[in-house]
Design an enzyme around this catalytic site. Structure first.
Site, PDB file in Angstrom:
ATOM      1  N   ASP A  71     -14.418  -7.185  19.586  1.00  0.00           N
ATOM      2  CA  ASP A  71     -13.943  -5.787  18.946  1.00  0.00           C
ATOM      3  C   ASP A  71     -14.308  -4.869  20.301  1.00  0.00           C
ATOM      4  OD1 ASP A  71     -13.809  -4.693  15.914  1.00  0.00           O
ATOM      5  OD2 ASP A  71     -14.429  -3.412  17.157  1.00  0.00           O
ATOM      6  N   THR A  94      -3.434  -2.162  10.461  1.00  0.00           N
ATOM      7  CA  THR A  94      -2.103  -1.748  10.579  1.00  0.00           C
ATOM      8  C   THR A  94      -1.774  -0.629   9.461  1.00  0.00           C
ATOM      9  OG1 THR A  94      -1.178  -3.439   9.198  1.00  0.00           O
ATOM     10  CG2 THR A  94      -0.735  -3.527  11.449  1.00  0.00           C
ATOM     11  N   THR A 105      -1.128  -6.990   8.366  1.00  0.00           N
ATOM     12  CA  THR A 105       0.072  -6.874   7.710  1.00  0.00           C
ATOM     13  C   THR A 105       1.054  -5.925   8.476  1.00  0.00           C
ATOM     14  OG1 THR A 105      -1.205  -6.631   5.823  1.00  0.00           O
ATOM     15  CG2 THR A 105       1.159  -5.663   5.520  1.00  0.00           C
ATOM     16  N   CYS A 118      -4.169  -1.522   1.821  1.00  0.00           N
ATOM     17  CA  CYS A 118      -2.982  -2.530   1.452  1.00  0.00           C
ATOM     18  C   CYS A 118      -2.026  -2.010   0.517  1.00  0.00           C
ATOM     19  CB  CYS A 118      -3.659  -3.672   0.830  1.00  0.00           C
ATOM     20  SG  CYS A 118      -4.772  -4.762   1.823  1.00  0.00           S
TER      21      CYS A 118
END
Length: 418
Positions: free
Chosen positions: A32, A83, A118, A258
């Site tokens: 990370d 994303t 995604t 999401c």
């Protein structure tokens, strides 16, 4: 499968649980770019509360780093970065493309890069692969290969964890697809589903949350209609749910990383192909406006009860995007808060799950640490279990409004529900 070293790029809600599970069987390097995140993980601490200290100890072959040099030894790279969308509801691929640059700098012949973030169909091969080729100097499907396996993490859910959710897999060649499928099958107890192509796997993820978004938009629209009729939506849904094939969706705020985001990736791609999606975008418009509806409904109820608006004391319970989870990303509770601010009310926001520092940084809001008494309005926005112990009656004035977005509170003390 032997001689496997996996580098997981991005250690948030998706990457960390995946790295921990793979770390029980393989050499895994969790990477990370945030040094502070790496430091806490090296100490066995996860501020997202997805991984416990015991789980860290079980993952004996997992180590963490923020150094690119340390991931050079990997032969599998799994990208699990966010994303998001920007202020114009357009996909923001910046984290994904930056992660691709990182991987491209260390990519070697024979390596496989798997994306879990995604995206819209075609993104992996059209947007990410060219970066990998450019930075590595290698040729796609000759020197290195790619796979796509969409994440299905549900933050805060301790039952449907990463290994217990069936995993869709895919690869850029038939052999790569099988290798990727075998890799995930070695840890996913729920099994895998090997898609015929990366684009099919990408599309499957895009429609999963778009479908849920549309279903919630339907019941949200019902709530708007029934509100005008003076009918309790929850009671209507309870009655309708007695039919065996009625889908039990509930109205509410649709946020998070999401459901409130993914549909825009699909509509963006459709738009680039000259098709304007009507149903998906209609659902998004309804869901994005629910916070404003709630705020204005509360104001109307205050006026009906003769409660002075300006400087009225309003308590909002919860700011995370869902219950029993510290994640505040894309929380639509902020829509209620911002709309109420325009009326110059005195707002207290209370959420024992949220980080005060993160809320201040993300939304410039100072969380209330100690609840006062005698509020004019209480809005239950998130149904944290911890709110069960609150005595709402002790928090409100004799003439007050209690609005329950989640149908969580005792119906006897609630003036209205969404």
């Amino acid at each position: 499968m032997s001689n496997i070293t996996i580098a997981v790029i991005g250690l948030g809600y998706v990457g960390l649980p995946l790295a921990v599970e793979f770390g029980k069987k393989y050499e895994v390097i969790g990477f990370d770019i945030k040094a502070s995140r790496i430091q806490e993980l090296q100490q066995g601490i996860d501020h997202t509360l997805e991984i416990s200290a015991a789980q860290f100890q079980e993952s004996k072959r997992l180590r963490f780093t923020s150094s690119i040099d340390e991931i050079r030894q990997a032969n599998f790279y799994i990208v699990t970065v966010p994303t998001p969308i920007d202020q114009y509801k357009t996909p923001d691929l910046t984290p994904l493309l930056k992660a691709s640059e990182t991987v491209g700098k260390v990519l070697k012949k024979g390596d496989i890069v798997i994306y879990e973030s995604t995206v819209y169909p075609g993104c992996t091969e059209e947007d990410c692969v060219p970066i990998l080729e450019k930075l590595s100097g290698l040729q796609f499907n000759k020197d290195f290969f790619c796979g796509y396996s969409p994440e299905r993490i549900n933050p805060g859910d301790k039952q449907h964890t990463v290994t217990k959710i069936k995993k869709v897999t895919s690869g850029s060649t038939p052999a790569t697809a099988q290798t990727v499928d075998n890799l995930y099958a070695s840890i996913i107890t729920a099994g895998t589903h090997l898609a015929s192509s990366i684009r099919v796997a990408e599309a499957s993820k895009a429609i999963e949350n778009a479908q849920r978004d549309i279903n919630i938009a339907f019941v949200n629209e019902l709530a708007l209609i029934f509100d005008r009729m003076g009918i309790d939506t929850t009671e209507v849904l309870e009655a309708a749910s007695t039919k065996w094939n009625f889908l039990p969706f509930k109205p509410g705020l649709v946020g998070g990383h999401c459901i409130g985001v993914d549909p825009y990736y699909l509509t963006h791609k459709a738009g680039s192909l000259g098709y304007h999606p009507e149903v998906i975008l209609a659902g998004r418009r309804i869901n994005d406006n629910m916070g404003v509806f709630v705020a204005n409904k509360v104001i109307k109820m205050m006026l009906q009860k003769g409660i002075a608006i300006q400087q009225a004391k309003i308590l909002v319970l919860g700011i995370t995007f869902k219950e029993n989870c510290p994640d505040i990303r894309n929380s639509r509770v902020i829509d209620i808060i911002n709309e109420l601010k325009d009326y110059h009310v005195a707002l207290d926001i209370y959420d024992p799950w949220a980080s005060a520092e993160e809320v201040q940084h993300e939304y410039q809001i100072q969380l209330t640490q100690n609840l006062q008494t005698q509020y004019d309005v209480v809005i239950l926005a998130v149904k944290h279990d911890k709110f069960n112990s609150l005595s709402i009656k002790d928090l409100i004035k004799s003439n007050s409004v209690v609005y329950d977005i989640k149908s969580f509170l005792d119906r006897k003390i609630v003036d209205a529900r969404l």
